[in-house]
Design a protein around this motif. Structure first.
Motif, PDB file in Angstrom:
ATOM      1  N   ILE A   1     -16.216   0.958  -3.598  1.00 39.40           N
ATOM      2  CA  ILE A   1     -15.405   0.696  -2.400  1.00 39.40           C
ATOM      3  C   ILE A   1     -14.494  -0.510  -2.623  1.00 39.40           C
ATOM      4  CG2 ILE A   1     -15.533  -0.064   0.007  1.00 39.40           C
ATOM      5  CD1 ILE A   1     -18.085   1.676   0.238  1.00 39.40           C
ATOM      6  N   GLU A   2     -15.007  -1.540  -3.302  1.00 38.62           N
ATOM      7  CA  GLU A   2     -14.187  -2.723  -3.583  1.00 38.62           C
ATOM      8  C   GLU A   2     -13.024  -2.377  -4.510  1.00 38.62           C
ATOM      9  OE1 GLU A   2     -16.836  -5.661  -5.099  1.00 38.62           O
ATOM     10  OE2 GLU A   2     -17.516  -6.317  -3.113  1.00 38.62           O
TER      11      GLU A   2
ATOM     12  N   GLU B   1      -8.928   3.013   1.858  1.00 37.93           N
ATOM     13  CA  GLU B   1     -10.058   2.668   2.720  1.00 37.93           C
ATOM     14  C   GLU B   1     -10.339   3.812   3.685  1.00 37.93           C
ATOM     15  OE1 GLU B   1      -8.840  -0.979   4.572  1.00 37.93           O
ATOM     16  OE2 GLU B   1      -9.497  -2.222   2.878  1.00 37.93           O
TER      17      GLU B   1
ATOM     18  N   ASP C   1       0.851  -1.188   0.000  1.00 40.32           N
ATOM     19  CA  ASP C   1       0.000   0.000   0.000  1.00 40.32           C
ATOM     20  C   ASP C   1       0.888   1.240   0.000  1.00 40.32           C
ATOM     21  OD1 ASP C   1      -1.783   1.990   0.315  1.00 40.32           O
ATOM     22  OD2 ASP C   1      -2.461   1.421   2.321  1.00 40.32           O
TER      23      ASP C   1
ATOM     24  N   SER D   1     -10.480  -0.442  -2.490  1.00 40.45           N
ATOM     25  CA  SER D   1      -9.865  -1.294  -1.473  1.00 40.45           C
ATOM     26  C   SER D   1      -8.731  -2.122  -2.074  1.00 40.45           C
ATOM     27  CB  SER D   1     -10.912  -2.208  -0.846  1.00 40.45           C
ATOM     28  OG  SER D   1     -10.326  -3.048   0.130  1.00 40.45           O
ATOM     29  N   LYS D   2      -8.921  -2.605  -3.293  1.00 40.74           N
ATOM     30  CA  LYS D   2      -7.877  -3.390  -3.958  1.00 40.74           C
ATOM     31  C   LYS D   2      -6.612  -2.569  -4.192  1.00 40.74           C
ATOM     32  CE  LYS D   2     -11.098  -6.439  -6.398  1.00 40.74           C
ATOM     33  NZ  LYS D   2     -11.667  -6.837  -7.714  1.00 40.74           N
TER      34      LYS D   2
END
Length: 719
Positions: A541-542, A550, A2, A545-546
């Motif tokens: 959101i998915e 978030e 991240d 998130s990947k």
């Protein structure tokens, strides 16, 4: 990993933004100590990635940057656009429903120039012999009227492959509401020809309107192999140079997406290059507490304009790629290749510093859209150019340093520019060299004003209500004249204007656009709207998130495509979705009516129809560059202020003009004519205009006789 959560205090990191233009490739690096360094290198049109790789290697070597410390590499590219304009895409096939083979030719039955009898439609990117019908049918409600004939799919794809098709698009009627037949077709093709690139309309554009969906699918399929190859080669080149960071690409909407998404859906990045500069301007205005502005970006090949309202770039839901002017203009359609994708509303004309001046058959002076580009470039570059350009004209007029460009990386041949303008323009028209050069500049300015008008007056916006933010290698040379012609009072030239689009890359957030078609009377759709909002929210959101975004780093913004019942085009109106009730729909309707009247000048008062719900899912980058607080590694160009003659038209003639370095500009007002030089740009302040520096390091020009009296601008200048 991240990368959004990397702590700069715990790790020595660098961030890179690279923007490829027709003439120069701009590289901006934010080092671990917060300073920003820039490089301009000549573009390599035959292999665009080569300029990037050579340039970043040079920057790392000269600035002592460890390539492994680069954790984000953000790129704005024109590869997709140029592939379309140069017709160098793949041999493309299109599989469609029986009876819909000619959608690309039929289009909207419109023409961009009503009385031009010589105009003809652009040649479809998919030739008719490679458009093949299959037997199936789904109705407008999503019900299967006729099951798909799988044998017809086998026959269609075999025919296309046997004819050398390199990429295929699938666009079946009403698949936006029920994609089952497209999915079956896709599965058959992938099993039969696993290596064949496939574009499905339900993935690229799940929206109503057959031509728009077919055109977008065709464009994506046409450019898919070339863009994929370009991205793979660039990633491999970066890896060889020990740069292991993810590659992010700026999308047409001004956000960034992963290289994988850009490679699969290159239609999303067709307007990649210009978008970053507009996003960067919006970020800068937010820090300055200035809500509205026109952006004017003039590079070596094109000039682009856009508007920002309430600190947000204006988005359009379609974009047309064409020669001359590429724009979402509602008045200029059918001249190019339509993409129905969310894109920053940018008007673009083929006029830049490298645009060639020429005389048409009627004896009139013309400028562009053909450009000298990086090779052979303007005559003054002395690397083979023979045709006079806008840059040659500005050099002859005294606006540019007669010896070199910027920091001296490129030497000028002044005499060759004079001779080229005399031979090609001045003598044939019976003008002096300076009159011819000034004429070239004025024609170019008039052409570029079209781009500004396309995004203001044609949108119901009065340019006098906006400040202008100008950038690009030539934006500062022409910006004040463009603004004055449109009665715009204030011109803002940000730091590093010559590479501002590359700077803007470092300020972009990750952004995805999702859409769901949902049609009907607005006030009958409350429950359906709630369901769509929930579905799109989960998808957005998915996606984020990947990519490591978030919580507080996720922003969801919804809008509704609305129109008066019976119309064929819509306006997108933002709305708040929390606890959506019937009264919120009343407000949405009212906002639509106000925007319609603002844009078109009247309100029909008819029933409002809902067409689509859109979601902008944004991942806010904590490492995004703050453009109002940049620590720029500044290099002095003018060691001592001096004067040289510059020509300001037949009425004023040559005027003794002060030449100063941007580092010597202060908050004290100075009256033009003044020419301000820096490494990456030149700024021309015309006679009777005034210039000063604001607290953020921006150059602010008050145009001739139009010194602003607005509270907003006065406050900014005083600060």
């Amino acid at each position: 990993m991240d990368y959004n959560s990397v702590n700069n205090d715990q790790k020595s990191v660098s961030f890179v933004g690279v923007d490829i233009g027709g003439t120069f490739t701009d590289i901006v690096v934010r080092k671990n100590d917060g300073t920003v360094v820039v490089r301009k290198v000549s573009s390599t049109p035959d292999d665009p990635g080569l300029a990037i790789l050579n340039g970043i290697s040079e920057v790392c070597a000269t600035e002592g940057i460890n390539p492994e410390s680069i954790i984000e590499f953000i790129h704005g590219t024109t590869v997709a656009t140029n592939t379309i304009l140069e017709h160098k895409g793949a041999r493309t096939g299109l599989i469609c429903t029986s009876g819909f083979r000619d959608v690309l030719e039929i289009a909207r039955i419109r023409m961009p120039a009503l009385f031009d009898l010589t105009w003809s439609k652009p040649t479809p990117l998919v030739r008719r012999q490679f458009r093949v019908e299959i037997d199936e049918r789904i109705d407008a409600t999503g019900e299967i009227v006729k099951e798909i004939d799988k044998e017809s799919v086998f026959e269609a794809i075999d025919k296309l492959v046997n004819n050398g098709v390199e990429s295929v698009g699938i666009c079946l009627i009403n698949s936006y509401i029920n994609p089952i037949h497209e999915k079956i077709t896709e599965e058959i093709i992938r099993n039969r020809y696993p290596e064949l690139p496939i574009t499905c309309s339900y993935q690229v554009l799940p929206e109503i309107k057959e031509y728009e969906r077919t055109s977008t699918t065709a464009v994506n399929a046409y450019i898919l192999p070339k863009v994929q190859n370009y991205i793979k080669r660039l990633q491999a080149g970066l890896k060889l140079r020990q740069i292991k960071s993810p590659l992010l690409i700026v999308a047409s909407n001004g956000g960034v997406v992963s290289a994988d998404i850009a490679a699969d859906y290159p239609a999303k990045i067709v307007a990649s290059g210009p978008a970053a500069g507009v996003t960067g301007t919006a970020k800068l205005l937010e820090s300055m507490n200035l809500k509205n502005a026109i952006t004017f970006d003039m590079g070596g090949t094109t000039a682009k304009a856009s508007i920002i309202e309430n600190e947000e770039p204006l988005l359009a839901n379609e974009y047309e790629v064409r020669e001359g002017i590429s724009t979402p203009s509602r008045f200029i359609k059918a001249g190019g290749y339509l993409l129905k994708i969310p894109a920053i509303d940018i008007g673009e004309v083929g006029n830049g510093g490298g645009s060639i001046a020429w005389i048409d058959k009627g004896g009139a002076l013309q400028v562009g859209p053909i450009s000298a580009g990086a090779n052979p470039g303007p005559v003054c570059y002395d690397i083979g150019g023979k045709e006079p350009t806008v840059t040659d004209a500005n050099l002859v007029l005294g606006y540019l340093n007669p010896n070199h460009l910027g920091g001296g990386n490129l030497l000028f041949n002044f005499k060759k520019s004079v001779n080229a303008i005399r031979e090609k323009i001045a003598d044939p028209l019976g003008l002096s060299v300076e009159e011819a050069a000034y004429g070239i500049r004025q024609v170019a300015n008039d052409n570029m004003i079209r781009a500004v008008r396309a995004v203001t007056i044609e949108r119901g916006r009065d340019p006098r209500d906006f400040s202008m933010v100008t950038f690009g290698g030539n934006g500062g040379v022409h910006g004040a004249d463009i603004a004055e012609s449109l009665s715009i009072s204030n011109v803002i030239v940000p730091q590093l204007p010559g590479v501002f689009s590359a700077v803007g890359l470092l300020s972009c957030d990750v952004q995805h656009e999702l859409v769901s078609s949902i049609s009907g009377n607005l006030f009958d759709m409350l429950e359906s709207i709630r369901e769509v909002i929930q579905k799109l929210s989960i998808e957005g959101i998915e996606l984020l998130s990947k990519e490591g975004y978030e919580g507080k780093n996720v922003e969801l913004k919804f809008s509704a495509d609305l129109r008066y019942i019976g119309q064929s085009s819509e306006l997108s109106i933002p709305f708040i979705v929390d606890n959506l009730e019937f009264n919120d729909l009343k407000k949405l309707e009212n906002d639509f009516r106000n925007e319609y009247k603002y844009t078109f000048g009247y309100d029909t008062g008819e029933v409002v129809e809902l067409v689509n719900i859109r979601l902008t899912a944004r991942g806010v980058r904590e490492n995004a560059l703050n453009l109002a607080n940049m620590q720029v590694n500044k290099e002095r160009i003018v060691t001592k202020s001096y004067k040289r003659n510059a020509y300001f038209g037949k009425e004023l003639g040559y005027l003794s003009t002060r030449i100063i370095d941007r580092l010597d500009l202060t908050t004290e007002m100075k009256e033009g004519p003044i020419i301000i030089e820096s490494y990456d740009s030149t700024i021309v302040v015309p006679p009777s205009s005034f210039v000063s520096l604001d607290k953020w390091g921006n150059v602010v020009i008050h145009t001739n006789h139009l010194v602003s009296q607005t509270e907003e601008m006065d406050k900014i200048v005083k600060q």
